[in-house]
Design an enzyme around this catalytic site. Structure first.
Site, PDB file in Angstrom:
ATOM      1  CG  HIS A 165      -2.531  -0.991   1.065  1.00 31.43           C
ATOM      2  ND1 HIS A 165      -3.104  -0.727   0.551  1.00 31.43           N
ATOM      3  CD2 HIS A 165      -2.216  -1.890   1.354  1.00 31.43           C
ATOM      4  CE1 HIS A 165      -4.619  -1.486   0.564  1.00 31.43           C
ATOM      5  NE2 HIS A 165      -3.152  -3.002   1.310  1.00 31.43           N
ATOM      6  CG  ASP A 190       0.101  10.034   0.708  1.00 25.91           C
ATOM      7  OD1 ASP A 190      -0.039   8.818   1.259  1.00 25.91           O
ATOM      8  OD2 ASP A 190      -0.348  10.837   1.317  1.00 25.91           O
TER       9      ASP A 190
END
Length: 449
Positions: free
Chosen positions: A154, A359
């Site tokens: 992730h 991110d």
């Protein structure tokens, strides 16, 4: 066919009424799928922490917890996951602490997970492992069971040159190759992984990696948001009334930042950019207000406390330099807000300033773009979401002048042009629906076997 989801964190939180689903993308994505298929969620628990009940009320989901001794938990989670993998994958090499003890605890914790999952597995079960805490688990399971195994990473997978800083890099890649399917949010991360595997000598063919006599597929499956839930919240009268109250509180054009107080999120750099913006674009003084939400995280870690001190200092400096009797340039919220309150902030904001230094995806950007009615999104080009949200104003989060120029452009953009951008973003985010992400990954896992 049952489903076994394995993650470091449990998908439930303890409330006075009992267990309730956790707030966040992963729980929103996977709990409905697990409920529909029936199965088990396996998560870690630090020794001494209160155990959660095995089966939440009115749910077909079982929760099984893997108890880790306190010292091992600290080395596995606080050490290897958060002081090595987290900073390295976000390109903060100066924060990486390459301690062998951390890796040994990481190995032991992954072995405990492997033992627990092996005990639970039925012959037809599918295993879906989540994130960087459990990179060794696919191989440990593959050595024991023939079941289908999927793994999703992730956070960003860094360039091969950065990943090779790790003395245990090959072991981690080999650990992932126990899976049948490895998923990433963006094509950049998938390509970085393939290059990393090739460096360690694993043959690559297209999007597949060979390990022994097996071929492991590497695919892009971008995680989205619960679009149906956010549509409901936008229509909620209480949310709309709260949004109006926030607009009134701002009194001016409202710029919004929403982040965890983590060094990867770029809050400090964003505040410095806003300070410079007010100096270099004096015509906006008295006409804009920045609302910055900073959710506390890892408050026991000295590095995060130091970040908070630095942020507090810049907040104080902005207020001291620009505050006027008729204008508050900045409102700083050091607290967490539930989704319904966040949506009110989204509806109230003329501009969202989402500028992480790196991110994996950044779901806040998707949430804002999907719920805003007239706003404009300024987004870091180093967030995974930038690959999909091309109609946002993309900025380099390290370029303070560039952020200021983007703010000036966003605030000047006519309503019609803003709505054109938003319409394109709405359509794309609809296609990234969080439930579609989970089902799409599991379908691909099943098809490839």
């Amino acid at each position: 066919m049952g489903l076994v989801i394995v993650a470091n964190r449990a998908p439930f939180r303890l409330t006075p009424e009992g267990l309730a689903p956790a707030v966040g993308g992963l729980a929103s994505a996977l709990l409905p799928v697990l409920e529909a298929r029936g199965g088990v969620w396996v998560a870690a628990r630090e020794e001494g922490e209160k155990a959660l009940t095995l089966r939440p009320r009115e749910s077909a989901i079982r929760l099984v917890q893997v108890t880790l001794p306190q010292k091992e938990w600290q080395g596995f989670y606080g050490g290897f996951a958060n002081r090595i993998l987290w900073p390295l994958c976000h390109y903060f090499l100066e924060k990486v602490e390459l301690k062998r003890d951390y890796f040994q605890d990481y190995v032991r914790a992954n072995q405990r997970f492997a033992s627990k999952v092996t005990e639970l597995l039925q012959p037809e079960d599918v295993v879906f492992i989540q994130d960087y805490h459990l990179m060794l688990l696919p191989k440990l399971l593959r050595e024991r069971v023939p079941n289908p195994i999927g793994f999703f990473f992730h956070i960003p997978w860094p360039s091969s040159g950065v990943f090779r800083v790790l003395p245990w890099g090959k072991a981690l890649v080999e650990g992932l190759l126990g899976a049948d399917l490895i998923g990433f949010h963006t094509s950049e991360y998938a390509e970085n992984f393939l290059r990393t595997a090739a460096h360690y000598g694993f043959p690559i063919e297209g999007n597949r990696v060979r390990w022994g006599d097996r071929w492991i597929r590497v695919e892009v499956h971008p995680l989205g948001i619960d679009t149906a839930r956010f549509r409901e919240l936008v229509r909620d009268k209480r949310v709309q009334e709260h949004a109006q109250a926030l607009k009134h509180l701002a009194g001016k054009r409202l710029i919004l930042g929403v982040d965890r107080l983590d060094y990867t999120k770029g809050i400090l750099e964003r505040l410095l950019a806003y300070e410079r913006f007010l100096r270099t674009h004096p015509h906006w003084r008295g006409k804009v207000t920045l609302f910055q939400i900073a959710t506390p995280t890892r408050t026991s870690v000295a590095e995060y406390r130091e970040l908070k001190r630095q942020v507090d200092e810049v907040v104080g400096r902005i207020m001291g330099s620009f505050l006027r009797e008729d204008w508050i340039p900045l409102r700083y919220f050091y607290q967490a807000f539930p989704p319904e309150e966040l949506v009110a902030f989204y509806l109230a904001a003329d501009v969202a300033l989402i500028t992480p230094l790196r991110d994996g995806m950044n779901l806040v950007a998707l949430e804002y773009a999907y719920t805003s009615e007239e706003g404009i999104l300024i987004l870091s080009n180093l967030a995974g979401a930038a690959e999909y949200l091309r109609e946002a104003l993309l900025v380099n989060p390290y370029d303070l002048e560039g952020i200021g120029a983007a703010l000036d452009q966003a605030l000047r953009t006519p309503k019609g042009a803003r709505q054109e951008r938003l319409q394109a973003l709405w359509d794309r985010i609809d296609g990234l629906d969080v439930k579609r992400w989970a089902e799409g990954f599991l379908h691909s896992l099943a098809e490839g076997r």
